[in-house]
Design a protein around this motif. Structure first.
Motif, PDB file in Angstrom:
ATOM      1  N   ASN A   1       0.834  -1.202   0.000  1.00 44.35           N
ATOM      2  CA  ASN A   1       0.000   0.000   0.000  1.00 44.35           C
ATOM      3  C   ASN A   1       0.868   1.250   0.000  1.00 44.35           C
TER       4      ASN A   1
ATOM      5  N   GLY B   1      -5.381   4.769   2.439  1.00 46.48           N
ATOM      6  CA  GLY B   1      -5.456   3.525   3.188  1.00 46.48           C
ATOM      7  C   GLY B   1      -5.136   3.651   4.659  1.00 46.48           C
TER       8      GLY B   1
ATOM      9  N   ALA C   1      -4.034   0.313   6.696  1.00 45.53           N
ATOM     10  CA  ALA C   1      -3.213  -0.692   6.033  1.00 45.53           C
ATOM     11  C   ALA C   1      -1.793  -0.783   6.559  1.00 45.53           C
TER      12      ALA C   1
END
Length: 509
Positions: free
Chosen positions: A178, A332, A358
């Motif tokens: 990510n 994220g 994330a």
């Protein structure tokens, strides 16, 4: 899922002649890089590398280090990169706390010199030529593909620990992937990117300034670290190699550049400068923004949350020099400001920075108590969501978060997060030291440094002798700049060390 190592392989297939790495001795194309990664990955798999196994990487800075880290991921294992210039005792502590059970080393001589407590024969990069010639490296890699899933371990990094020992942080692929893809997307990295690798190996920022450009198909310039850190060679290198991107510079380094008469010329051609690790305010207050011709980004984030959690693009005109603006969360990532009971604070109020999403790490290896203390359920998130309690204080305003400092003793030195307890523990192993307390001070340029207050039978013990003792176990960034000798350590009425009195004692000497 596709890892950054898979993207390198894809670039190698689609554009094999494009330059991936540039060094003083020549270029490495994506085709050559991908082939080397595949060969070494094959060697690692034959040695037992795979999911949830931690492979220590002991390789000098340069193309071999890039190959080694990517090969570990391509083999399905997790890497723990070592700065081989650090003291062997320190490296031993890192591989022990990190749970490394494989070693990928440059050669037998380096493996023997480090003598790390890792079982079995090390995998050597010198075996790569044989593997490539016989086809065993690439054939093995293709025959045994490893399916990487988001919850598998990607790498192990370390923070300075409150117990005096480094704490191993376990980062999964979901966080790493990510983050690297966000960096490439948010900063517009691509085949025209030429990034200078600045961060030292073993520091997680080196993952960013090495693999984010490669994931995007750009070029990474690898130079000796001494050449990168000297302004007189840094500027010429930027111009010679056409560097246009710097993804891992600290404010201290920027201030070092700004102090030179040719400061305005050192960054010619740089269109993106990303700074992190320390407060950027002293640099901006000194007028440093005008010396950066392109985009300047201030990043914030702890090791426990995959390097970076927020970012703020510093405006070229009238940057805020009254506040340490760290901006808004990256894709994220969730950032909450909470009080001591983990309830949200109102906008404009001070709260602890708690990070979810994330990038949150799995936790600290073999430290369930500390993991439970710092990684907590998210009271505002869905079932199973977690937050990392950073210990940092901030308030939220319309332009994002304003960083206000630590709620505990941890400090930042040249981009490294330091717990003074680690330095104190090392000092107390000296026979002549009876007491030690380490505090932070700031010099006239706004740079933070460590100040060691020591007691004991130190009449014949010089400062160089204390530094030599510390250098056996600690890296340079944990070295105090000054030692203040005291007959005894001052205490408060409650019996705790009086840090205010210590600061006054240090300032008066």
């Amino acid at each position: 899922m596709r890892t950054f190592a898979d993207e390198i392989a894809a670039h190698g297939a689609a554009a094999p002649d494009r330059v991936a790495l540039t060094t003083p001795t020549g270029d490495v194309t994506y085709g050559e890089l991908a082939a080397r990664v595949e060969a070494v990955a094959g060697l690692l798999r034959r040695a037992g590398a795979g999911p949830e196994r931690v492979c220590a990487v002991a390789v000098e800075r340069g193309p071999d280090a890039v190959v080694a880290m990517a090969a570990v991921v391509r083999a399905g294992a997790a890497f723990l990169t070592l700065d081989v210039e650090q003291p062997p005792a320190r490296l031993t502590a890192l591989v022990t706390s990190g749970g490394a059970d494989l070693l990928l080393a440059a050669d037998d001589a380096l493996a023997a010199r480090l003598d790390l407590p890792i079982p079995g024969r090390p995998v050597l990069l010198t075996d790569e030529t044989t593997a490539t010639a016989t086809g065993t490296g690439t054939a093995t890699a293709r025959r045994e593909p490893v399916a990487v899933t988001p919850d598998l371990l990607a790498y192990v990094s370390h923070t300075s620990g409150t117990t005096g020992e480094p704490s191993a942080v376990l980062i999964e692929h979901r966080g790493l992937d990510n983050y690297l893809r966000f960096v490439a997307r948010d900063f517009g990295l691509g085949p025209d990117t030429v990034a200078l690798q600045v961060a030292p190996l073993g520091y997680d920022a080196s993952i960013r300034d090495t693999f984010a450009p490669l994931l995007a198909g750009g070029r990474v310039v690898l130079l000796p670290r001494g050449e990168v850190l000297r302004p007189e060679s840094f500027g010429p290198a930027v111009r010679q190699y056409g560097v246009n991107t710097l993804l891992s510079v600290t404010p201290s380094f920027l201030s070092h550049l700004a102090g030179r008469p040719d400061a305005g010329e050192l960054l010619d051609g740089v269109r993106l400068m990303v700074s992190s690790g320390e407060s950027l305010r002293p640099y901006l207050t000194a007028g440093g923004r005008a010396l950066v011709p392109g985009r300047l980004v201030n990043q914030y984030g702890p090791t426990e949350c995959t390097m970076t959690s927020t970012r703020h693009t510093v405006p070229a005109a009238a940057p805020d020099t009254d506040n340490d603006v760290i901006g808004t969360p990256i894709d994220g990532v969730v950032v909450r400001l909470l009080d001591a009971s983990l309830a949200p604070v109102a906008d404009g109020e001070v709260g602890e920075v708690c990070i979810g999403g994330a990038g949150v790490a799995r936790g600290y290896r073999a430290r369930p108590g500390r993991t439970a203390e710092r990684f907590v359920p998210d009271p505002l998130g869905p079932p199973g969501a977690r937050l990392y309690r950073t210990g940092d204080l901030a308030r939220r305003s319309p332009d994002g978060l304003h960083y206000l400092g630590r709620s505990d003793r941890q400090i930042k030195i040249r981009g490294y997060r330091v717990d003074p307890a680690e330095v104190e523990g090392a000092l107390l192993t000296h026979d002549a030291v009876a007491g030690a307390v380490v505090t932070a001070d700031t010099d006239a340029q706004g740079r933070v440094f460590l100040l060691a207050h020591v007691t004991g039978t130190l009449d014949t013990v010089t400062d160089p002798a204390l530094r030599l003792h510390l250098a056996r176990t600690l890296p340079p960034y944990l070295m105090p700049r000054r030692f203040v000798r005291l007959a005894e350590l001052p205490t408060t009425r409650g019996g705790k060390t009086d840090r205010t009195a210590l600061a006054q004692a240090g300032a008066g000497r």
